[in-house]
Design an enzyme around this catalytic site. Structure first.
Site, short mmCIF file in Angstrom:
data_model
loop_
_atom_site.label_atom_id
_atom_site.label_comp_id
_atom_site.label_asym_id
_atom_site.label_seq_id
_atom_site.Cartn_x
_atom_site.Cartn_y
_atom_site.Cartn_z
N ARG A 136 -61.61 -57.79 39.20
CA ARG A 136 -60.24 -58.33 39.24
C ARG A 136 -60.23 -59.54 40.16
O ARG A 136 -60.61 -59.45 41.34
CB ARG A 136 -59.26 -57.28 39.76
CG ARG A 136 -57.82 -57.81 39.89
CD ARG A 136 -56.96 -56.87 40.75
NE ARG A 136 -56.93 -55.54 40.20
CZ ARG A 136 -56.69 -54.44 40.94
NH1 ARG A 136 -56.53 -54.54 42.25
NH2 ARG A 136 -56.67 -53.25 40.37
N ASP A 176 -59.74 -51.86 45.74
CA ASP A 176 -58.95 -53.01 46.19
C ASP A 176 -59.68 -53.74 47.31
O ASP A 176 -60.42 -53.12 48.09
CB ASP A 176 -57.59 -52.54 46.70
CG ASP A 176 -56.54 -52.47 45.60
OD1 ASP A 176 -56.68 -53.20 44.61
OD2 ASP A 176 -55.59 -51.69 45.73
N GLY A 199 -55.08 -63.67 46.54
CA GLY A 199 -55.17 -63.12 47.90
C GLY A 199 -53.82 -63.11 48.57
O GLY A 199 -53.07 -64.09 48.48
N ALA A 200 -53.49 -62.00 49.23
CA ALA A 200 -52.16 -61.85 49.83
C ALA A 200 -52.20 -61.66 51.34
O ALA A 200 -51.17 -61.39 51.94
CB ALA A 200 -51.46 -60.65 49.19
#
Length: 309
Positions: free
Chosen positions: A185, A135, A189-190
């Site tokens: 992936r 991630d 964007g968070a």
């Protein structure tokens, strides 16, 4: 307007304690997180696989500066990988790993510890018959994460990467990673990022996402298209067709609990669809990022906080 304050609250232990004791919040939590234990994650995985979907599992946690906690996270991943293998699910489910949860922020030796811990998880995944995706977190970790990815791919070339379209650098990173065998992936964007390194407006982020999609779909790697945006799904499908991509040479990815009907629709239409399932006790930061992305949930959540006696 509320997105940044909500993201700041994601680091508040006081609000976390309040939320975790609210009956209404438990319903919100289980909408996005199937449970805290390995068995909960594997049960949710089995259900989704039965519906023709694939899964990536994230044992929640991040920003640890405790070596023992990092080791516990590695053990949790090894446990879930063994359980997936024993139940015949490993061919349909992989794991997603945040490097900051396995030692990246440890003082002095963080990079080395995270690399060795990630290598341990990759070895367990290969033995189980599946893969790992690293991630991506906030922009301060990008260089370290991509460096660890390069090291891991020497022994585990199947290791996946995540890139965030909101960052200015991401189109170039896509070009660097769009080679044969590379799994990438792409998400929007968070994280709350500064203007100096990231696009701030939705339109600019969307444009970046499409540019990055073009690079990945035109390349030789395996793009993993992470979006719930109907427009982006349509654009991605059109671009896949334009670049001669056959079904199975890319996939769509969506979060657990978000647009489940669309997940099933795409799978029924012959697309590969993977659902991101988070689980574990450290669900608070993840929940707050999800709430920040959906205004209707923010309103519901705020009302539930105000009404608590």
């Amino acid at each position: 307007m509320l997105r940044q304050p909500i993201l700041l609250l994601a680091r508040s232990q006081g609000v976390k304690k309040l939320v975790s004791t609210m009956p209404v919040s438990s319903g919100i939590v289980t909408s996005y997180v199937p449970g805290e234990k390995t068995a909960d994650a594997v049960r949710a995985t089995s259900t989704l696989v039965d519906h023709g979907l694939r899964v990536t599992l994230d044992y929640l946690g991040e920003d640890t500066t405790d070596a023992a906690q990092a080791e516990a996270t590695v053990a949790a991943y090894k446990d879930v990988l063994a359980d997936l293998a024993s139940k015949g699910l490993a061919a349909h489910a992989e794991v997603s790993v945040k490097l900051s949860a396995i030692g990246q922020f440890l003082p002095d030796s963080g990079h080395k510890v995270a690399l060795e811990n990630a290598r341990d998880i990759c070895r367990a995944a290969r033995n189980a018959g599946t893969t790992v995706t690293l991630d991506m977190e906030d922009h301060t970790t990008t260089d370290s994460t991509l460096s660890i990815l390069r090291e891991l791919r020497k022994d585990f070339p199947e290791t996946g990467a995540v890139l965030q379209a909101m960052l200015h650098r991401t189109e170039a990173d896509c070009r660097a990673l769009a080679y044969e065998g590379s799994r990438v992936r792409l998400c929007k964007g968070a994280y709350m990022e500064p203007e100096a390194v990231a696009f701030q407006e939705k339109l600019d982020i969307d444009k970046s996402y499409v540019r990055c999609l073009k690079v990945l779909l035109a390349g030789q790697g395996y793009p993993m298209i992470a979006t719930h945006d109907p427009r982006m799904i349509h654009i991605a499908s059109s671009l896949a067709s334009r670049f001669g991509r056959r079904a199975g040479t890319y996939e769509f990815q969506m979060l657990y609990g978000i647009r489940p009907d669309e997940q099933k629709r795409l799978a029924t239409a012959g697309e590969t669809v993977r659902v991101y399932i988070p689980y574990g006790t450290e669900w608070y930061g993840y929940l707050m990022r999800r709430l920040a992305e959906k205004p209707q949930n923010l309103a519901f959540f705020a009302r539930s906080l105000v009404s608590k006696k």
